[in-house]
Design an enzyme around this catalytic site. Structure first.
Site, short mmCIF file in Angstrom:
data_model
loop_
_atom_site.label_atom_id
_atom_site.label_comp_id
_atom_site.label_asym_id
_atom_site.label_seq_id
_atom_site.Cartn_x
_atom_site.Cartn_y
_atom_site.Cartn_z
N ALA A 338 34.43 4.66 2.63
CA ALA A 338 33.62 5.54 3.46
C ALA A 338 32.35 5.95 2.74
O ALA A 338 31.31 6.16 3.36
CB ALA A 338 34.43 6.78 3.83
N ASP A 384 -12.02 -8.21 -6.11
CA ASP A 384 -13.16 -9.11 -6.23
C ASP A 384 -14.32 -8.54 -5.42
O ASP A 384 -14.11 -7.89 -4.39
CB ASP A 384 -12.78 -10.50 -5.71
N ASP A 700 -8.84 -15.46 -4.97
CA ASP A 700 -8.93 -16.52 -3.96
C ASP A 700 -8.85 -17.92 -4.54
O ASP A 700 -8.58 -18.87 -3.83
CB ASP A 700 -10.22 -16.37 -3.14
N ASP A 704 -7.18 -17.77 -10.14
CA ASP A 704 -6.67 -16.42 -9.92
C ASP A 704 -5.15 -16.39 -9.75
O ASP A 704 -4.55 -15.31 -9.81
CB ASP A 704 -7.29 -15.82 -8.65
N ASN A 772 29.26 10.38 4.95
CA ASN A 772 30.09 10.10 3.79
C ASN A 772 30.46 11.33 3.00
O ASN A 772 31.62 11.49 2.64
CB ASN A 772 29.43 9.07 2.89
#
Length: 1047
Positions: A338, A384, A700, A704, A772
């Site tokens: 539980a 960038d 890009d 990189d 619980n």
């Protein structure tokens, strides 16, 4: 040399030099003859076929290494290397064994006993499948890198030309021919130019925004990769010219091979996300708590299966019941099951998936689900400049033309930031009234130009050099002189109408291509009058050096004296310091060698054009006419986005290979630096992950990719980015826009907050607290009080996996807090819940346990409660002193407790629904964050209540779940007992807000104290303080920053 295949170990040598000497041979700093000698080859004949085998044994194949990825079984096992998953697995196994044992003992196995362990197994299997799929994606960056490599090459061996030789068979020393459009198959030294110029697009590897010129000239040994002008790199593309090259490096020794190594190394050291670390910590704590509570429950019931008698003060005659011991062990295991959040992996995946959908709508495509959560604690964005902070579309900002006299210049401001000719205009401009000087500038800008502009998907895109495209846009904004024919209507299909008219008026018959030495480009044109002219554009200083005259406003030409030159250079200086890239325009009318030239190859003047060394002599004695300033303008929304980052406590670091002055000017303009801020001492120190920073990195190019892998959040450009960068990244920007990053961070914070509500509801509300702690408290109290259990396993499973699912999912749609981007980023090591939050939900959980057990007892002991009649069904009440085990038969509790269990289950469900309203905001009251801000939650609550009504009032389902329908009064009792959970949480929020305000005041006082002490370190009279304060700071947990004067 390169080694792509096997046997990457001992090698022979091509010559007497050692391997180490040969590997670092600086071909870029060595003349062609020395290179041929080193590689034992002649450029005319190439490698001898008899030598190919020996070189192959030494160098291997020209291909990237194939790293063996983890096996599928190891990936599957890795998915279970998690604390929570291991707890779930153990609980499922124990539950399955006990269910099987009960079936064997009773002679009949009920399928309901196996539901919970089977559901847990199913969740773990799905979680493992998702994890394995994500792990497999990590190898795609390396595969994408291999696709960059060329497949074939034209090679000279034994004096013969071999076309389409597989590129992987290339060897160091091979002579390769390259032409326009070819992809470079290996790192090569240019040994001969077949055309006058050679330009290569290598931006994906080096980050350069424009194609670069290559030559055979030697460069310094310490030149960086951009400075190696005589080297072509594998994976780049020839965009202009033809050449002959000598292969110097292959396979893993090429520059792209080095990137491959870096990507692989980065992929091996990926760290867990902050969320995973927190969940692992939670799992460890949960394990300890579950173990302690389970043992405690078992020990409380020891008296029922183990008893003894005392003889002479010592325990004797021990009696042990294995059956009862097993029964109470089952209770302890039921308590553990539980308390375990078996649905947590699915919950997190669902919440993150909802977040990725929201981000995708904002042009942020998340490739790895955990990155959504990491975005929320980003402290540094390394961005960038070109294309992210700026438009990546060059635009003319300023036009400078000659005045009416030699000592005057005219300056025009030009608006517009895109390649759209209709975007912006020229200030103080008189359309159609171009004087002679402006006509000449327009003519040169239009004709001495190879770029084009086209409209695509409602956007204007350039073809060719961005600088030249910007000049054509300027010509369109200038318009045509009134004397030109067809100077009227502009059609949508003819974007560059003005440029077209100038090119019709001035027919180009020859081109003097640009080179780095003279820094200019020229074209020879034949006008309609039959007169030949030379039109030139290029660097202003270089054109002035080769100019002897200037053209004034009225078209008259006068000598270029020292004073006029200084005036032009002063204007150039002002524009350059303003971060503008400047281009000058000049022309020449006296071309005696080309008076009769018509572009044919048999004309004597054509030989002059074949040798680029003649271009400088042709482009002399020019007439200077004006200049323009261009730049890649910032995106309009960037300044506001950076201001938002500053308010959110996020640092912005701009990374660029552009000119330093240009980068600084852009940073000042967009707000990275304050207008008058001194940036002379700015550096990149203090931005490491080791310092606790959570770094988002943009990129890009191929170069990189390693940085994108190592960053906490690697962000690739969707438009300008290479496939390698995209595959190495965690997120891809569909629009290459910095503002999208900021929006994604904001969304990441919101998603994290929703996920905390999601997890707390699903774990702390439902599992640890509401259910619980409630379920644990319920089982614990029933065991401690000796009363029958109020909930059976199938009912708990229904609440855990069905009834509570819709509200928990709907919490993922909570709107962000209004001040979400005005708060500093959370630290990556911040706990998922603070001590105060944990205390709040422990209190709530305790109330849930008391409520579920309390209503069970109330039904047995009270005929009414708070004025609500409960005796309508005629059930028997127990007296205060009655003992269930003595007065009431056992079958009364087995058969008669169905109504009481139904009430307990309904209270638990109702509290779950009210708790989901509490989860709308961690700190905000329901008065400020009303339920209707998240309509999905209201729908989900209705669905959950509907499901509960379904099992209550459908006889077959009611029988399966062991419950009965409730009357109106009984529902009133359920709501009365469940509703206080809202009041309890509202009260704790008010208390928490006061506590937070006090904490903020104390923190501010402490910060002021630190500032005073830092100021003391700046005083020359307090040098001793410098020795004392660091220890004080370390005790307080603060890192000192000492600003000591340089003198």
């Amino acid at each position: 040399m390169g080694k792509g295949g096997e046997d990457y170990g001992s090698r022979e040598t091509i010559n007497s030099r050692s391997d180490e000497d040969r590997d670092i041979f600086p071909a870029w700093a060595t003349d062609v003859e020395e290179c041929e000698k080193h590689y034992q080859v002649n450029r005319r004949t190439g490698i001898n076929s008899g030598d190919v085998g020996r070189r192959r044994r030494i160098c291997g194949l020209n291909e990237l290494e194939k790293h063996e990825g983890p096996s599928i079984w190891s990936l599957i096992l890795d998915q279970f290397n998690d604390t929570l998953v291991r707890i779930l697995l153990a609980a499922a196994v124990i539950s399955f064994v006990l269910a099987w044992y009960d079936g064997e003992e009773g002679g009949e196995m009920e399928i309901t006993a196996f539901v919970e362990p089977l559901v847990i197994f199913l969740i773990l299997i799905i979680n493992a499948i998702v994890g394995v799929w994500q792990e497999n994606n990590a190898e795609k960056a390396l595969e994408a890198l291999k696709e960059i490599q060329s497949e074939h090459a034209t090679v000279i061996r034994d004096g013969n030309k071999i076309h389409k030789l597989p590129a992987k068979e290339l060897l160091p020393g091979d002579i390769v021919e390259l032409k326009v459009g070819d992809k470079v198959p290996a790192d090569m030294r240019v040994v001969e130019l077949v055309s006058s110029t050679l330009r290569v697009e290598q931006g994906s590897l080096t980050g350069e925004s424009e194609a670069v010129n290559k030559s055979t000239k030697v460069v310094p040994p310490d030149a960086d990769i951009q400075g190696k002008k005589c080297i072509l790199f594998a994976g780049t593309t020839v965009v202009n010219g033809n050449c002959v090259c000598l292969v110097t490096q292959i396979g893993m020794e090429t520059e792209i091979g080095k990137v491959h190594k870096q990507i692989y190394a980065a992929s091996q050291i990926e760290e867990d996300t902050p969320l995973k670390k927190k969940l692992n910590e939670f799992g460890e704590v949960l394990t300890m708590i579950i173990g302690v509570v389970c043992v405690l429950v078992w020990l409380i019931n020891v008296k029922y299966f183990l008893n003894w008698e005392y003889v002479n003060g010592w325990p004797r005659n021990f009696k042990f019941s294995f059956e009862k011991c097993t029964y109470y062990f089952e209770i302890a295991v039921a308590l553990a099951v539980a308390a375990i959040p078996e649905g947590l992996p699915a919950v997190i995946t669902t919440c993150l998936a909802l977040g990725t959908r929201k981000m995708a709508q904002k042009n942020a495509l998340v490739r790895k689900l955990p990155s959504v959560e990491t975005l929320g604690c980003t402290t540094v964005i390394c961005s960038d400049k070109t294309g992210t902070l700026t438009t990546n579309q060059m635009a003319v900002i300023k036009l400078v033309a000659m005045g009416g006299t030699v000592d005057k210049l005219r300056s025009f401001k030009v608006d517009g930031t895109t390649y759209n000719p209709y975007d912006g205009y020229i200030h103080d401009w008189n359309p159609g009234q171009l004087d002679a000087n402006l006509q000449m500038i327009a003519k040169i800008a239009a004709v001495c130009n190879d770029a084009g502009i086209a409209q695509s998907d409602n956007k204007f895109v350039s073809h060719g050099m961005p600088t030249e495209a910007a000049l054509k846009v300027l010509v369109e904004k200038m318009g045509l002189p009134s004397g030109f024919s067809d100077a009227s209507a502009i059609t949508g299909d003819d974007i560059l109408r003005c440029c077209r008219k100038w090119n019709e008026y001035e027919k180009r018959i020859a081109t003097l291509e640009f080179d780095r030495d003279r820094k200019s480009m020229g074209v020879i044109v034949n006008s309609r009058s039959g007169k030949k002219s030379l039109l030139v554009k290029g660097a202003v200083e270089n054109l002035l050096e080769r100019s002897t005259k200037i053209q004034l406003l009225d078209g008259s030409v006068v000598p270029l004296d020292h004073n006029s030159r200084n005036i032009i250079l002063q204007a150039l200086h002002e524009m350059s310091t303003g971060a503008l890239r400047c281009l000058g325009f000049a022309y020449k009318d006296e071309l005696p060698e080309f008076e009769t030239y018509d572009g044919t190859e048999d004309h004597p003047a054509h030989a002059l054009l074949l040798n680029p060394s003649n271009y400088a002599s042709i482009e002399n004695k020019l007439t200077f006419v004006g200049l323009v300033g261009l730049r890649d303008p910032p995106r309009e929304e960037v300044s506001q986005a950076i201001e938002g980052c500053r308010a959110a406590g996020i640092r912005i670091m701009v990374i660029t290979g552009d000119n330093k002055n240009t980068a600084e000017a852009i940073c000042h303009e967009i707000g990275v630096f304050e207008p008058n801020e001194d940036i002379s001492s700015k550096s990149l120190t203090g931005c490491s992950k080791e310092d606790g920073e959570v770094v988002a990195m943009t990129g890009d190019g191929v170069n990189d990719a390693p940085a994108l892998k190592l960053a906490d959040i690697g962000i690739a450009m969707g438009i300008a980015g290479t496939e390698v960068a995209k595959e190495a990244s965690d997120m891809v920007l569909a629009d290459d826009n910095f503002n999208t990053i900021v929006s994604a961070v904001s969304e990441g914070r919101s998603i994290y907050n929703n996920m905390k509500a999601f997890i707390r509801h699903f774990i702390y509300f439902r599992y640890m607290i509401s259910s619980n702690i409630g379920e644990v408290a319920s089982i614990f109290l029933t065991a401690a009080l000796g009363i029958p259990e109020g909930l059976i396993p199938v009912q708990l499973l229904w609440v855990n996996l069905v009834t509570d699912g819709p509200p928990a999912t709907a919490l993922g749609f909570n709107p962000p807090d209004k001040d979400i981007m005005k708060k500093p980023p959370r630290r990556s090591d911040d706990s998922l819940i603070s001590a105060w939050i944990l205390f709040r939900y422990l209190v709530i959980g305790l109330y849930v346990g008391i409520a579920t057990v309390g209503i069970f007892i109330i039904w047995y002991t009270h005929d009414s409660f708070l004025g609500i009649d409960l005796i309508g069904d005629g059930h028997t009440l127990l007296g205060v002193r009655s003992s269930p085990s003595m007065i009431i038969p056992c079958d009364y509790f087995h058969g008669g407790k169905v109504k009481a269990m139904t009430l307990s289950l309904s209270v638990l469900v109702a509290i779950e629904m009210f708790n989901s309203l509490n989860a709308l905001s961690e700190d905000g009251s329901l008065l400020t964050m009303p339920p209707w801000v998240n309509p999905w939650l209201l729908v989900a609550m209705s669905v959950s209540f509907g499901l509960h009504f379904l099992i209550l009032y459908v006889p077959f389902l009611a029988q399966v779940f062991g419950i009965v329908p409730l009357s109106f009064n009984e529902w009133l009792l359920v709501l009365v007992i469940a509703f206080p959970v809202i009041l309890i949480d509202e009260g704790s929020k008010v208390r928490g807000e006061k506590y937070k305000r006090i904490s903020n005041v104390k923190e501010e006082i402490f910060k002021n104290e630190i500032r005073v002490r830092q100021f003391a370190t700046y005083s020359w009279r307090s040098c001793s303080v410098l020795l004392i304060l660091p220890a004080v700071y370390r005790i307080r947990g603060v890192r000192p920053i000492f600003l000591v004067p340089s003198s």
